[in-house]
Scaffold this active site. Structure first.
Site, mmCIF file in Angstrom:
data_model
loop_
_atom_site.group_PDB
_atom_site.id
_atom_site.type_symbol
_atom_site.label_atom_id
_atom_site.label_comp_id
_atom_site.label_asym_id
_atom_site.label_seq_id
_atom_site.Cartn_x
_atom_site.Cartn_y
_atom_site.Cartn_z
ATOM 1 C CD GLN A 268 -14.291 38.737 7.454
ATOM 2 O OE1 GLN A 268 -15.459 38.407 7.467
ATOM 3 N NE2 GLN A 268 -13.339 37.901 7.821
ATOM 4 C CG ASP B 57 -7.815 44.249 10.150
ATOM 5 O OD1 ASP B 57 -7.911 43.111 10.630
ATOM 6 O OD2 ASP B 57 -7.590 44.460 8.946
ATOM 7 C CD GLU B 58 -13.533 47.359 11.769
ATOM 8 O OE1 GLU B 58 -13.357 46.223 12.259
ATOM 9 O OE2 GLU B 58 -14.118 47.541 10.694
ATOM 10 N N GLY B 59 -10.527 46.292 15.911
ATOM 11 C CA GLY B 59 -10.373 45.955 17.332
ATOM 12 C C GLY B 59 -11.630 45.317 17.895
ATOM 13 C CE LYS B 60 -14.583 42.654 13.367
ATOM 14 N NZ LYS B 60 -13.595 43.386 12.600
ATOM 15 N NE ARG C 258 -4.527 44.888 9.986
ATOM 16 C CZ ARG C 258 -4.493 44.614 11.277
ATOM 17 N NH1 ARG C 258 -4.311 45.579 12.162
ATOM 18 N NH2 ARG C 258 -4.647 43.379 11.715
ATOM 19 N N GLY D 214 -5.427 51.286 24.214
ATOM 20 C CA GLY D 214 -4.271 50.381 24.207
ATOM 21 C C GLY D 214 -4.753 48.967 23.987
ATOM 22 N N GLY E 48 -9.017 37.892 11.886
ATOM 23 C CA GLY E 48 -7.987 37.783 12.918
ATOM 24 C C GLY E 48 -8.365 38.617 14.117
ATOM 25 C CG HIS E 49 -11.057 37.941 16.507
ATOM 26 N ND1 HIS E 49 -11.699 38.965 15.872
ATOM 27 C CD2 HIS E 49 -11.774 36.836 16.256
ATOM 28 C CE1 HIS E 49 -12.766 38.487 15.271
ATOM 29 N NE2 HIS E 49 -12.831 37.204 15.472
ATOM 30 C CG ASP F 121 -3.349 53.818 21.905
ATOM 31 O OD1 ASP F 121 -4.477 53.515 21.458
ATOM 32 O OD2 ASP F 121 -2.362 53.057 21.830
ATOM 33 C CB THR G 249 -15.164 39.036 3.048
ATOM 34 O OG1 THR G 249 -14.869 37.662 3.263
ATOM 35 C CG2 THR G 249 -16.369 39.471 3.875
ATOM 36 N N GLY H 17 -0.273 38.674 8.052
ATOM 37 C CA GLY H 17 0.921 39.479 8.328
ATOM 38 C C GLY H 17 1.095 40.634 7.358
ATOM 39 C CG ASN I 298 -12.280 35.457 6.359
ATOM 40 O OD1 ASN I 298 -12.760 34.938 7.352
ATOM 41 N ND2 ASN I 298 -13.009 36.062 5.458
HETATM 42 P P1 IMP Z 1 -11.355 36.870 1.799
HETATM 43 O O1 IMP Z 1 -12.311 37.154 2.906
HETATM 44 O O2 IMP Z 1 -10.173 36.056 2.224
HETATM 45 O O3 IMP Z 1 -12.038 36.320 0.598
HETATM 46 O O4 IMP Z 1 -10.735 38.294 1.335
HETATM 47 C C1 IMP Z 1 -11.524 39.284 0.713
HETATM 48 C C2 IMP Z 1 -11.113 40.678 1.169
HETATM 49 O O5 IMP Z 1 -11.455 40.836 2.544
HETATM 50 C C3 IMP Z 1 -9.607 40.949 1.089
HETATM 51 O O6 IMP Z 1 -9.410 42.321 0.768
HETATM 52 C C4 IMP Z 1 -9.125 40.691 2.499
HETATM 53 O O7 IMP Z 1 -7.946 41.404 2.791
HETATM 54 C C5 IMP Z 1 -10.297 41.211 3.287
HETATM 55 N N1 IMP Z 1 -10.413 40.607 4.614
HETATM 56 C C6 IMP Z 1 -10.873 39.368 4.915
HETATM 57 N N2 IMP Z 1 -10.855 39.178 6.247
HETATM 58 C C7 IMP Z 1 -10.389 40.326 6.803
HETATM 59 C C8 IMP Z 1 -10.199 40.759 8.142
HETATM 60 O O8 IMP Z 1 -10.448 40.058 9.132
HETATM 61 N N3 IMP Z 1 -9.708 42.023 8.301
HETATM 62 C C9 IMP Z 1 -9.478 42.841 7.245
HETATM 63 N N4 IMP Z 1 -9.654 42.475 5.984
HETATM 64 C C10 IMP Z 1 -10.116 41.228 5.755
#
Ligand code: IMP
Length: 481
Positions: free
Chosen positions: A279, A69-72, A360, A470, A96-97, A388, A294, A357, A94
């Site tokens: 991730q 979740d660094e903004g990649k 964090r 931003g 999210g972008h 920011d 992960t 959702g 898993n």
């Molecule tokens: P999994 O990848 O669903 O097996 O989750 C394993 C761990 O990685 C958990 O702590 C998730 O919250 C974390 N995780 C998986 N994908 C992301 C991501 O894109 N951003 C942040 N944490 C993630």
């Protein structure tokens, strides 16, 4: 001169002193300081003819330097403007972008961020795990919003996330109780478990119904034993699963490719390939905060097995780090702020997961972990995001070491217990006031923000070459330190 030509020429000049073979070719070329433009062009032409381009064309990797979740997504999207291929090499839906273009917000989980650039071929490589239902949904959503998903390529060797993987992810987490990992429950871990125990079903199996059904029936016996006898759950039936998955095969067919070959050919043609990690470093199965990680290798080294390229294909590794740090799910987090400062980071930074959702957890930038990310990824530079969000804090802290049981750790500790019981040692820097989200040049940032950037790159030991202020694509600028 096309982009790739410039790369080729620059690399020949650099390799001159390193590789006798290239040096022999380079000896025929005039040096850049003395050559006239005509001589350079002539030398360049000779070089292109003489050199095997696979030896010299670089690719770029963009990885998360923290817990994800660094903004990649945004950084990849911006960099994709000069890329021909954007490749995901690990993980699945898993990740999210979120990418914001004008008024439009795109939330992608599986398709590489580069899909929004019309000239990019987005590739989901063999190291990924693919839920075909999610993939097709994501393609449909993009199509409805005017983005053509026809270019998306997926590896025939990627493993499929099956319905029993998702069920197992949920029941295994429940079984762990207070020790649970906090997974996204998308079936990621169980799909990788099957891959490595060699019980996985791959994308290519969708095109051989007999093989698909045989594999499914065999593996489901084992899964049903687990579900019913260990996890006290209901069994699943092979028939409806086969029906559903084989029913998707036709729609997927044109997207399936030998993605390693696709990447190789692009590199041979001198095109720019961007590898997009999902991730982050601290969620890496080997180098992260195990077991709260992960199940794949988001670090830069994951690109080799995850996409089928050799290490010499890569010369630039961009680590994306937020100006603070966050994590979702369980696990140690030395700089976590369970107070109003952390709360403010969540609110101002909109720190809620794109996939689940979930709120964090937030804290000050962890400089120990950042230097670790520089090391294990071989970062060449950092893209620094969400600066920011730190506006209007009186002071800003950065952890430079951890203190635990009378010991001081300046390197990421090898014993994970330290991360739980340590007290971070902070450097404190002055904050700045006012909204910086309209700034587009380093020199226009408040001097305290400039100082913060300089401090972080000094501490990390690599330059911060990109700054994001931003969520919009446009709220990003480059700088040469
Ligand atoms: P999994 O990848 O669903 O097996 O989750 C394993 C761990 O990685 C958990 O702590 C998730 O919250 C974390 N995780 C998986 N994908 C992301 C991501 O894109 N951003 C942040 N944490 C993630």
């Amino acid at each position: 001169m096309p982009r790739s030509n410039i790369h080729g020429y620059a690399y020949i000049l650099e390799f001159r002193t390193l590789d006798p073979w290239i040096a022999a070719i380079a000896a025929t070329m005039p040096g850049p300081a003395t050559a006239s433009p005509d001589q350079e062009a002539a030398a360049y032409t000779r070089t292109v003819v003489a050199v095997d381009r696979s030896r010299v064309m670089p690719a770029t990797v963009v990885i998360g330097a923290q817990w994800g979740d660094e903004g990649k997504g945004k950084i990849t999207d911006v960099m994709a403007e000069t890329a021909d291929l954007v490749v995901r090499y690990q993980g699945g839906n898993n990740a999210g972008h979120t990418i914001v273009i004008g008024e439009e917000r795109f939330a992608l989980t599986l398709i590489p961020s580069g899909v929004l650039s019309p000239t990019v071929t987005p590739v989901i490589a063999n190291g990924c795990v693919i839920d075909p239902v999610v993939l097709l949904d994501e393609m449909d959503t993009l199509a409805q919003r005017g983005v053509d998903p026809a270019r998306v390529k997926i590896s025939a060797n990627a493993h499929l996330i099956m319905p029993y993987h998702k069920k197992l992810d949920a029941v295994m987490e429940r079984f762990l109780g207070r020790q649970q990992i906090g997974t996204t429950k998308r079936g990621i871990g169980p799909a990788y478990m099957d891959k490595f125990s060699r019980h996985g079903i791959r994308v290519q199996d969708l095109f051989d119904p007999k093989i698909f059904r045989t594999k499914l029936e065999t593996v489901l016996k084992d899964k049903n034993n687990l579900l019913t006898k260990v996890y006290n759950s209901l069994p699943m039936e092979a028939g409806p699963i086969a029906e559903q998955y084989l029913g998707l095969a036709d729609r997927l067919y044109d997207h399936v490719a030998d993605t390693s070959l696709l990447i190789w050919e692009a590199l041979q043609r001198g095109e720019h390939v961007l590898f997009e990690g999902a991730q982050g470093t601290l969620l890496d199965i080997d180098h992260g905060t195990y077991p709260f990680v992960t199940s794949s290798s988001p670090t830069a080294g994951g690109v080799g097995p995850g996409a089928g390229v050799g290490p010499r294909a890569i010369d630039r590794v961009v680590g994306v780090a937020k100006a603070y740090i966050s994590r979702v799910g369980s696990g140690p987090f030395p700089t976590e702020l369970e107070n109003e400062i952390g709360e403010r980071m969540v609110e101002v930074g909109g720190e809620f997961g794109t996939v689940t959702g979930r709120r964090r957890r937030c804290g000050w930038l962890d400089g120990v972990a950042l230097r670790y990310a520089v090391r294990v990824n071989g970062l060449s530079e950092i893209a620094f995001t969400k600066l920011d969000v730190l506006s209007d804090f009186e002071n800003i802290k950065v952890a430079t070491a951890y203190d635990s049981l009378g010991n001081r750790y300046t390197e990421f500790p090898r014993q994970q217990g330290v991360l739980y019981n340590c007290k971070p040692v902070y450097d404190e820097l002055p904050g700045w006031e006012g909204d910086i989200s309209a700034v587009r040049r380093f020199e226009d940032l408040p001097k305290e923000a400039q100082e913060y950037i300089r401090y972080v790159e000094d501490h990390a030991g690599v330059p911060i070459t990109t700054v994001s202020v931003g969520p919009q694509r446009s709220a990003t600028f480059n700088r040469s330190p």
